[in-house]
Design a protein around this motif. Structure first.
Motif, PDB file in Angstrom:
ATOM      1  N   SER A 138       0.850  -1.190   0.000  1.00  0.00           N
ATOM      2  CA  SER A 138       0.000   0.000   0.000  1.00  0.00           C
ATOM      3  C   SER A 138       0.882   1.234   0.000  1.00  0.00           C
ATOM      4  CB  SER A 138      -0.924   0.016   1.223  1.00  0.00           C
ATOM      5  OG  SER A 138      -0.178   0.304   2.395  1.00  0.00           O
ATOM      6  N   SER A 139       0.329   2.335  -0.450  1.00  0.00           N
ATOM      7  CA  SER A 139       1.069   3.596  -0.413  1.00  0.00           C
ATOM      8  C   SER A 139       1.421   3.982   1.015  1.00  0.00           C
ATOM      9  CB  SER A 139       0.248   4.714  -1.070  1.00  0.00           C
ATOM     10  OG  SER A 139       0.102   4.482  -2.440  1.00  0.00           O
ATOM     11  N   THR A 140       0.528   3.670   1.944  1.00  0.00           N
ATOM     12  CA  THR A 140       0.779   3.985   3.353  1.00  0.00           C
ATOM     13  C   THR A 140       2.036   3.277   3.842  1.00  0.00           C
ATOM     14  OG1 THR A 140      -1.591   4.252   3.726  1.00  0.00           O
ATOM     15  CG2 THR A 140      -0.210   3.937   5.677  1.00  0.00           C
ATOM     16  N   ILE A 141       2.160   2.001   3.526  1.00  0.00           N
ATOM     17  CA  ILE A 141       3.349   1.242   3.922  1.00  0.00           C
ATOM     18  C   ILE A 141       4.594   1.828   3.273  1.00  0.00           C
ATOM     19  CG2 ILE A 141       4.510  -0.999   3.626  1.00  0.00           C
ATOM     20  CD1 ILE A 141       1.763  -2.312   4.084  1.00  0.00           C
ATOM     21  N   VAL A 142       4.513   2.144   1.986  1.00  0.00           N
ATOM     22  CA  VAL A 142       5.663   2.708   1.275  1.00  0.00           C
ATOM     23  C   VAL A 142       6.073   4.040   1.899  1.00  0.00           C
ATOM     24  CG1 VAL A 142       6.484   3.616  -0.932  1.00  0.00           C
ATOM     25  CG2 VAL A 142       5.168   1.483  -0.874  1.00  0.00           C
ATOM     26  N   ARG A 143       5.106   4.899   2.204  1.00  0.00           N
ATOM     27  CA  ARG A 143       5.434   6.194   2.814  1.00  0.00           C
ATOM     28  C   ARG A 143       6.126   6.016   4.161  1.00  0.00           C
ATOM     29  NH1 ARG A 143       0.290   7.370   1.155  1.00  0.00           N
ATOM     30  NH2 ARG A 143      -0.484   7.376   3.298  1.00  0.00           N
ATOM     31  N   GLU A 144       5.657   5.083   4.959  1.00  0.00           N
ATOM     32  CA  GLU A 144       6.281   4.831   6.263  1.00  0.00           C
ATOM     33  C   GLU A 144       7.717   4.357   6.098  1.00  0.00           C
ATOM     34  OE1 GLU A 144       5.389   5.187   9.784  1.00  0.00           O
ATOM     35  OE2 GLU A 144       4.348   6.647   8.536  1.00  0.00           O
ATOM     36  N   ILE A 145       7.936   3.477   5.146  1.00  0.00           N
ATOM     37  CA  ILE A 145       9.296   2.988   4.907  1.00  0.00           C
ATOM     38  C   ILE A 145      10.189   4.127   4.435  1.00  0.00           C
ATOM     39  CG2 ILE A 145      10.701   1.424   3.504  1.00  0.00           C
ATOM     40  CD1 ILE A 145       8.270  -0.506   3.511  1.00  0.00           C
ATOM     41  N   ILE A 146       9.674   4.977   3.529  1.00  0.00           N
ATOM     42  CA  ILE A 146      10.440   6.131   3.055  1.00  0.00           C
ATOM     43  C   ILE A 146      10.745   7.067   4.223  1.00  0.00           C
ATOM     44  CG2 ILE A 146      10.310   8.251   1.665  1.00  0.00           C
ATOM     45  CD1 ILE A 146       8.687   6.599  -0.412  1.00  0.00           C
ATOM     46  N   ARG A 147       9.744   7.332   5.052  1.00  0.00           N
ATOM     47  CA  ARG A 147       9.900   8.237   6.187  1.00  0.00           C
ATOM     48  C   ARG A 147      11.047   7.798   7.111  1.00  0.00           C
ATOM     49  NH1 ARG A 147       4.574   8.915   6.938  1.00  0.00           N
ATOM     50  NH2 ARG A 147       4.368  10.934   6.045  1.00  0.00           N
ATOM     51  N   PHE A 148      11.196   6.483   7.264  1.00  0.00           N
ATOM     52  CA  PHE A 148      12.246   5.955   8.140  1.00  0.00           C
ATOM     53  C   PHE A 148      13.477   5.489   7.363  1.00  0.00           C
ATOM     54  CE2 PHE A 148       8.499   5.737  10.854  1.00  0.00           C
ATOM     55  CZ  PHE A 148       8.989   6.338  11.999  1.00  0.00           C
ATOM     56  N   GLN A 149      13.549   5.934   6.100  1.00  0.00           N
ATOM     57  CA  GLN A 149      14.703   5.679   5.234  1.00  0.00           C
ATOM     58  C   GLN A 149      15.006   4.191   5.082  1.00  0.00           C
ATOM     59  OE1 GLN A 149      17.576   8.233   7.152  1.00  0.00           O
ATOM     60  NE2 GLN A 149      16.729  10.053   6.167  1.00  0.00           N
ATOM     61  N   GLY A 150      13.941   3.401   4.984  1.00  0.00           N
ATOM     62  CA  GLY A 150      14.092   1.960   4.770  1.00  0.00           C
ATOM     63  C   GLY A 150      14.113   1.609   3.292  1.00  0.00           C
ATOM     64  N   LYS A 151      14.246   0.339   3.008  1.00  0.00           N
ATOM     65  CA  LYS A 151      14.311  -0.169   1.638  1.00  0.00           C
ATOM     66  C   LYS A 151      12.890  -0.317   1.078  1.00  0.00           C
ATOM     67  CE  LYS A 151      16.392  -3.908  -1.011  1.00  0.00           C
ATOM     68  NZ  LYS A 151      15.368  -4.657  -1.684  1.00  0.00           N
ATOM     69  N   PHE A 152      12.559   0.488   0.093  1.00  0.00           N
ATOM     70  CA  PHE A 152      11.220   0.484  -0.502  1.00  0.00           C
ATOM     71  C   PHE A 152      11.248   0.272  -2.011  1.00  0.00           C
ATOM     72  CE2 PHE A 152      12.739   4.737  -1.078  1.00  0.00           C
ATOM     73  CZ  PHE A 152      12.226   5.133  -2.298  1.00  0.00           C
ATOM     74  N   GLU A 153      12.433   0.214  -2.586  1.00  0.00           N
ATOM     75  CA  GLU A 153      12.585   0.191  -4.041  1.00  0.00           C
ATOM     76  C   GLU A 153      11.829  -0.948  -4.717  1.00  0.00           C
ATOM     77  OE1 GLU A 153      15.037   0.414  -1.816  1.00  0.00           O
ATOM     78  OE2 GLU A 153      15.917   2.386  -2.169  1.00  0.00           O
ATOM     79  N   HIS A 154      11.658  -2.056  -4.029  1.00  0.00           N
ATOM     80  CA  HIS A 154      10.970  -3.216  -4.601  1.00  0.00           C
ATOM     81  C   HIS A 154       9.446  -3.064  -4.572  1.00  0.00           C
ATOM     82  CE1 HIS A 154      11.106  -3.845  -0.289  1.00  0.00           C
ATOM     83  NE2 HIS A 154      10.218  -4.815  -0.388  1.00  0.00           N
ATOM     84  N   LEU A 155       8.954  -1.984  -3.963  1.00  0.00           N
ATOM     85  CA  LEU A 155       7.511  -1.788  -3.810  1.00  0.00           C
ATOM     86  C   LEU A 155       6.918  -0.762  -4.771  1.00  0.00           C
ATOM     87  CD1 LEU A 155       7.386  -1.824   0.090  1.00  0.00           C
ATOM     88  CD2 LEU A 155       6.979  -3.719  -1.487  1.00  0.00           C
ATOM     89  N   VAL A 156       7.782  -0.061  -5.509  1.00  0.00           N
ATOM     90  CA  VAL A 156       7.305   0.934  -6.476  1.00  0.00           C
ATOM     91  C   VAL A 156       7.889   0.606  -7.839  1.00  0.00           C
ATOM     92  CG1 VAL A 156       7.032   2.774  -4.753  1.00  0.00           C
ATOM     93  CG2 VAL A 156       9.169   2.584  -6.001  1.00  0.00           C
ATOM     94  N   PRO A 157       7.183   0.982  -8.915  1.00  0.00           N
ATOM     95  CA  PRO A 157       7.725   0.735 -10.247  1.00  0.00           C
ATOM     96  C   PRO A 157       9.081   1.429 -10.418  1.00  0.00           C
ATOM     97  CG  PRO A 157       5.412   1.373 -10.379  1.00  0.00           C
ATOM     98  CD  PRO A 157       5.854   1.591  -8.961  1.00  0.00           C
ATOM     99  N   LYS A 158       9.991   0.768 -11.141  1.00  0.00           N
ATOM    100  CA  LYS A 158      11.346   1.312 -11.285  1.00  0.00           C
ATOM    101  C   LYS A 158      11.358   2.693 -11.939  1.00  0.00           C
ATOM    102  CE  LYS A 158      12.446  -1.303 -15.519  1.00  0.00           C
ATOM    103  NZ  LYS A 158      11.171  -1.929 -15.786  1.00  0.00           N
ATOM    104  N   GLU A 159      10.376   2.980 -12.789  1.00  0.00           N
ATOM    105  CA  GLU A 159      10.298   4.299 -13.433  1.00  0.00           C
ATOM    106  C   GLU A 159      10.053   5.401 -12.397  1.00  0.00           C
ATOM    107  OE1 GLU A 159       9.186   1.059 -16.182  1.00  0.00           O
ATOM    108  OE2 GLU A 159       8.368   1.660 -14.250  1.00  0.00           O
ATOM    109  N   VAL A 160       9.348   5.050 -11.315  1.00  0.00           N
ATOM    110  CA  VAL A 160       9.057   6.023 -10.260  1.00  0.00           C
ATOM    111  C   VAL A 160      10.336   6.365  -9.504  1.00  0.00           C
ATOM    112  CG1 VAL A 160       7.780   6.399  -8.116  1.00  0.00           C
ATOM    113  CG2 VAL A 160       6.660   5.332 -10.073  1.00  0.00           C
ATOM    114  N   LEU A 161      11.187   5.374  -9.294  1.00  0.00           N
ATOM    115  CA  LEU A 161      12.455   5.624  -8.597  1.00  0.00           C
ATOM    116  C   LEU A 161      13.287   6.667  -9.330  1.00  0.00           C
ATOM    117  CD1 LEU A 161      13.427   1.966  -7.651  1.00  0.00           C
ATOM    118  CD2 LEU A 161      12.569   3.766  -6.117  1.00  0.00           C
TER     119      LEU A 161
END
Length: 164
Positions: A138-161
């Motif tokens: 979910s976007s909520t999970i991704v935002r939380e991981i980003i907020r805490f500088q965790g590994k999220f790259e596998h959860l969003v399309p590579k074009e978004v990165l």
């Protein structure tokens, strides 16, 4: 049932898939890819949703969705800041796509579907489920991981990165 019992008109079928996409995830992309197998055109509508206080700006979220879907034919991306039923009417669309990950999503989505239908009786909501591999994303999970500088790259399309 015989073939003559079906009421297929051969008409062009469009659907709208809306959300804040803050950010778009591989789960969203999974739903979009399923939807384009069913509909001739899918319009991805990115809600401004200032009440949700998104992490990313509206323009950035539209950019993310455009980048993530550029390889898909028959997908168009629009930003909006109105009721979804009004956008659907303006775009002459009578089918809304919603994603369901779990039973917990169903109650809210059902209420929204009924509310939209109460405003426009011609509006139908189609619910699609992501693959089991993406059901937890979910976007909520991704935002939380980003907020805490965790590994999220596998959860969003590579074009978004690349856009981040």
């Amino acid at each position: 049932m015989k073939n003559s019992d079906y009421n297929y008109t051969g008409s062009y079928k469009k659907a709208i898939y809306s959300g804040t996409f803050d950010p778009i995830t591989i789960g969203h992309l999974d739903i979009i890819e399923r939807a384009i197998k069913v509909f001739d055109e899918v319009i991805i509508s990115v809600a401004k949703s200032e009440l949700k206080k998104p992490m990313f700006s509206h323009d950035k979220r539209v950019e993310f969705v455009e980048a993530a879907t550029k390889h898909l034919k028959n997908v168009r991306v629009v930003g909006f800041d109105t009721l979804l039923v009004d956008l659907a009417k303006d775009l002459q669309i009578n089918t809304i796509i919603r994603g369901l990950r779990a039973v917990s999503d169903f109650e809210f989505e059902l209420q929204m579907g009924y509310a939209n239908s109460s405003i426009n009786h011609n509006l139908e909501t189609v619910y699609l489920m992501p693959t089991l591999d993406h059901a937890f994303v979910s976007s909520t999970i991704v935002r939380e991981i980003i907020r805490f500088q965790g590994k999220f790259e596998h959860l969003v399309p590579k074009e978004v990165l690349k856009c981040m």
